[in-house]
Scaffold this motif. Sequence first.
Motif, PDB file in Angstrom:
ATOM      1  N   SER A 265       0.832  -1.206   0.000  1.00 28.31           N
ATOM      2  CA  SER A 265       0.000   0.000   0.000  1.00 28.31           C
ATOM      3  C   SER A 265       0.867   1.256   0.000  1.00 28.31           C
ATOM      4  N   TYR A 266       1.976   1.193   0.726  1.00 31.28           N
ATOM      5  CA  TYR A 266       2.894   2.333   0.754  1.00 31.28           C
ATOM      6  C   TYR A 266       3.448   2.621  -0.640  1.00 31.28           C
ATOM      7  N   GLY A 268       1.931   2.003  -3.371  1.00 31.09           N
ATOM      8  CA  GLY A 268       0.858   2.397  -4.277  1.00 31.09           C
ATOM      9  C   GLY A 268       0.259   1.278  -5.090  1.00 31.09           C
ATOM     10  N   THR A 272      -5.664   1.500  -1.931  1.00 31.49           N
ATOM     11  CA  THR A 272      -5.570   2.902  -2.335  1.00 31.49           C
ATOM     12  C   THR A 272      -6.736   3.687  -1.739  1.00 31.49           C
ATOM     13  N   GLU A 273      -6.738   4.985  -2.019  1.00 27.63           N
ATOM     14  CA  GLU A 273      -7.812   5.855  -1.536  1.00 27.63           C
ATOM     15  C   GLU A 273      -9.170   5.329  -2.006  1.00 27.63           C
ATOM     16  N   ASP A 277      -5.961   2.170   5.551  1.00 31.23           N
ATOM     17  CA  ASP A 277      -4.960   1.101   5.573  1.00 31.23           C
ATOM     18  C   ASP A 277      -3.692   1.649   6.207  1.00 31.23           C
ATOM     19  N   ARG A 280      -1.136   2.907   3.557  1.00 30.00           N
ATOM     20  CA  ARG A 280      -1.521   4.167   2.933  1.00 30.00           C
ATOM     21  C   ARG A 280      -1.316   5.330   3.894  1.00 30.00           C
ATOM     22  N   ALA A 283       2.285   6.185   3.741  1.00 31.11           N
ATOM     23  CA  ALA A 283       2.597   6.923   2.517  1.00 31.11           C
ATOM     24  C   ALA A 283       2.234   8.394   2.666  1.00 31.11           C
ATOM     25  N   THR A 284       1.070   8.666   3.264  1.00 31.62           N
ATOM     26  CA  THR A 284       0.675  10.057   3.509  1.00 31.62           C
ATOM     27  C   THR A 284       1.615  10.720   4.507  1.00 31.62           C
TER      28      THR A 284
END
Length: 327
Positions: A265-266, A268, A272-273, A277, A280, A283-284
């Motif tokens: 998820s990190y 991509g 995803t959005e 998660d 994710r 990542a943000t």
Amino acid sequence: MAGQSKAAVAAAESELTGRSPGQLMWRRFRRDKVGVAAACVVLFFFAIGLLAPVISWLYGKDPYTRYGQIDPTLLNEYGYPVKPNGGIDGEFWFGLEPLMGRDVLTQLVYGIRTSLFIALAVTVLATVTAIVLGIAAGYLGGKWDYAISRLIDLLMAFPNQLFFVAFLPIVTSLFVDPRQETPTYIRVVSVVVVLWILGWMTLARILRGATLSLRDREFVEAAKVSGASPWRIIRKELLPNVVSPTLVQTTYMLPSFVTTAAALSYLGVGMTEPTPDWGRMFATGARVYKSDITYMFFPGIAMVIFVVAFNLLGDSVRDAFDPKSDR
């Protein structure tokens, strides 16, 4: 005096009563305070994931609503929380997500639910596959052992992380047209399938070795002489004797799948959005840490606690099954 002597005799008889291996394992596990504490932490995380909708209802917020759009005063002109420490206050206990303005607490709770569901599904599938193929290879031998062993060698030769990143979009495209938006359940199924394909070999190799050491034992030979079928021998004689390595390895597999799913998820290619998660959220956080480092704190601490607790639980389970160990 007579009552005391009867109680003493009863206590002595209970001490002499034979205990099953499972009872002995449970008795040793209960004495391990670290293991019991780790088990409580793991159960807490599973309870949080299971009760995520209830927590969201009681809290009065959900992980999808952009509260920064409902109340523009919550975010500044750059999209970051106006209040200090990421917007933590009595209304938003863990603050607000930068740029999107969503509630961090419900994002984290539902993120735990998503990650644990994926990891649990992969662990179950990988364990069942490893049991079937590993024990079959060890007991049947010959061509079956050769074919299964070569398959294990082939799959273990793949670089896992590269395979995950490269093949996950391909697997996803098998379920849905790439030109259309991929539904969340399709992404979940794709992640589970990809992690399952390369997640069962280590346990299968362990079970193959354990079965090889068991198939020539007296109780297996006795079952053969009595006319038991290979399936009955595997189910009744071999499978109960490989519970220990299976359970121990499973306690290490699940947190590994949690971190792998988060890594996808990190990058991509996983969730995803707008699906909540852990990966994710990382990542943000990696994009906004210079302006709002608080956002990364909660998912980071949660994952560290979960992985450490599960690894400690695995060590305790291994020690409980092996009375000779001294950790």
